[in-house]
Scaffold this active site. Structure first.
Site, PDB file in Angstrom:
ATOM      1  N   PHE A 123       0.810  -1.220   0.000  1.00  0.00           N
ATOM      2  CA  PHE A 123       0.000   0.000   0.000  1.00  0.00           C
ATOM      3  C   PHE A 123       0.839   1.264   0.000  1.00  0.00           C
ATOM      4  O   PHE A 123       0.344   2.343  -0.321  1.00  0.00           O
ATOM      5  CB  PHE A 123      -0.980  -0.006   1.185  1.00  0.00           C
ATOM      6  N   LYS A 124       2.137   1.159   0.360  1.00  0.00           N
ATOM      7  CA  LYS A 124       2.958   2.369   0.405  1.00  0.00           C
ATOM      8  C   LYS A 124       3.049   3.043  -0.965  1.00  0.00           C
ATOM      9  O   LYS A 124       3.258   4.248  -1.048  1.00  0.00           O
ATOM     10  CB  LYS A 124       4.335   2.060   0.961  1.00  0.00           C
ATOM     11  N   ASP A 125       2.853   2.262  -2.040  1.00  0.00           N
ATOM     12  CA  ASP A 125       2.840   2.865  -3.377  1.00  0.00           C
ATOM     13  C   ASP A 125       1.728   3.903  -3.527  1.00  0.00           C
ATOM     14  O   ASP A 125       1.858   4.828  -4.332  1.00  0.00           O
ATOM     15  CB  ASP A 125       2.613   1.788  -4.448  1.00  0.00           C
ATOM     16  N   MET A 128       3.369   7.001  -2.054  1.00  0.00           N
ATOM     17  CA  MET A 128       4.725   7.284  -2.520  1.00  0.00           C
ATOM     18  C   MET A 128       4.741   7.684  -4.000  1.00  0.00           C
ATOM     19  O   MET A 128       5.522   8.549  -4.401  1.00  0.00           O
ATOM     20  CB  MET A 128       5.579   6.042  -2.284  1.00  0.00           C
TER      21      MET A 128
END
Ligand SMILES: *Cc1c(COP(=O)(O)O)cnc(C)c1O
Length: 481
Positions: A123-125, A128
């Site tokens: 989920f960091k995408d 980011m």
């Protein structure tokens, strides 16, 4: 829209002023002076928007110093079906964060919000990728450059590299422990051939990498000269980008105004669920925000008892949901600020106690009584729970989930309420955690087609000694500054 520090000392800043930074100079975290409000009519009008245009609507209320046309171009460039292409067959890729109903449990749908279909399968995408485009835009506007220095044991580093690859004015120097990451994670990072991405494989462990980053950041002269920055999870733009998918999840889970939805969030540094808190403060009809932890249960302990007790590194367990292995939740201060009715002086005292006494205790106070009014509940999950949940979802619903999402499903099931959809945030895809999937199911997890054979691609990295001086020299030799 102006931003203030949770510790109260600094003059209000604009979004662009805090975009590239981390902590406020007084050691606090930035928050908007007031949360913009979204009405039920506006929410209904948003049902027809694409994810990119929904992101524009939400973000434009927080970054009013970026011209609207520019911000819209940035969200449209970021949230495309090409970038978020790794959804499971049958999911609607055009939604960017597709919602999948597992089944009816406890009198309401139990659902998964797919946040992990971006380039690094986590989920960091979601935040980011936007950060990469925002940074490039802001640096070009200011005629500046930025050299991002980070340490990673896998996840955060790859999300940062995939967000910043090929971006003008930005270089990434990412330290990782040499030969200590999985073959998949190593391949994900080291196969990047972009000239602005530098993978530095440090002869040591993750803590050595982190110590080097600290040593470099503490050399203020070097840091300024080499224009060193970071992309850690306290960055405000990352948090606000995550607010968007709570709106999207609510819109996908409901059919009309006022309907309540609960979200369950596999948590570590409290960045993700903090975004849920902000969405709720903006008026999104969220019933419960369920904080799910693994064996590293500092947050579960707080939400159950009111005692916040950070752990020492020796008390921080290495678990099979490693991205939640934290001893101290770096974004937690943002929520506590709201819980205290935004009393910055009191907050500053309490977080000084975190540094000096290892925590604080709100048990039995009026503040702790208000936790439920903010919708928060919690639970914890163990390795055995993860295995059992992964097996159960595989046999019951024919779906393989990753270990972090399994912590979420396990805890979500303890907080179901009839008539209220429970949306579990899927924070990674199972392909990233093949060892535990094999242990649970006896076979390899499926892999999105774009990752076939990734371990065989040529790799680009430098092996470096665990020596801050040598790392500094390497950076200086590659920035031309
Ligand atoms: C980072 C991460 C988390 C924890 O998110 P926080 O915002 O730190 O609470 C959970 N799951 C996965 C897969 C992650 O990468």
């Amino acid at each position: 829209m102006k931003y203030l520090s949770t510790r109260g000392h600094e003059a209000p800043q604009t979004f662009s002023e805090i975009l590239l930074g981390g902590l406020a100079p007084d050691g606090g975290l930035y928050l908007p002076q007031a949360y913009p409000q979204v009405t039920a009519d506006e929410l209904e009008a948003w049902r027809k928007l694409s994810y990119a245009d929904l992101a524009f609507e939400v973000l434009s209320r927080f970054c009013d110093d970026i011209p609207a046309a520019d911000l819209r171009a940035l969200t449209r460039k970021t949230y495309t079906a090409e970038v978020y292409c790794n959804a499971r067959p049958g999911d609607n890729t055009a939604d960017i964060t597709p919602l999948r109903t597992l089944g009816e449990e406890g009198g309401a749908p139990l659902q998964l919000l797919g946040l992990s279909n971006g380039p690094t399968l986590a989920f960091k995408d979601m935040a980011m990728q936007l950060l990469g485009n925002l940074f490039e835009y802001a640096l070009a506007r200011a005629g500046q450059e930025l050299n991002i220095l980070g340490a990673t044991s896998g996840d955060t580093g790859s999300a940062a590299e995939y967000a910043m690859r090929g971006k003008r004015g930005i270089r990434v120097f990412m330290l990782s422990p040499h030969r200590k990451m999985s073959a998949f994670q190593t391949a994900q990072m080291f196969s990047l051939q972009d000239p602005n991405i530098f993978n530095l494989a440090v002869e040591g462990v993750f803590d050595d990498c982190q110590d080097i980053v600290k040593a470099v950041s503490n050399d203020l002269g070097y840091k300024a000269r080499q224009k060193i920055g970071t992309v850690n999870s306290i960055n405000w733009a990352r948090v606000v980008a995550q607010v968007v998918y709570y709106f999207k999840g609510w819109l996908l889970a409901t059919s009309g105004p006022g309907q309540k939805v609960s979200f369950c969030v596999p948590s570590g540094n409290f960045g993700n669920v903090c975004a849920g808190h902000i969405a709720r403060m903006m008026g999104l009809p969220i019933d419960k925000l369920v904080v799910a932890t693994n064996e590293n249960d500092v947050l579960d302990e707080f939400f159950r008892t009111g005692t916040y007790r950070v752990r020492k590194s020796a008390e921080t367990y290495h678990t099979s949901s490693p991205s939640m292995d934290i001893s101290k939740a770096s974004n937690f201060e943002r929520f506590v600020f709201d819980l205290l009715g935004r009393d910055a002086a009191k907050l500053a005292r309490m977080f000084r106690d975190v540094d000096t006494a290892g925590g604080f205790d709100l048990a039995g106070t009026a503040e702790f009584e208000r936790i439920r009014a903010f919708g928060f509940v919690s639970g914890r999950s163990t390795h055995e729970d993860r295995l059992a949940t992964i097996r159960d979802l595989s046999s019951r619903y024919g779906i393989t989930i990753d270990t972090h999402t399994a912590d979420g499903v396990k805890v979500a099931r303890e907080h179901l309420a009839p008539g209220v959809p429970m949306v579990v945030l899927e924070t990674a895809l199972p392909a990233k955690f093949a060892d535990t999937i094999r242990e649970a199911l006896g076979h390899e997890p499926e892999r999105p087609a774009s990752f076939d054979g990734i371990e065989k691609l040529p790799q680009r990295f430098e092996v470096m000694p665990a020596d801050a001086g040598r790392i500094k020299a390497f950076i200086a030799g590659h920035t031309g500054l």
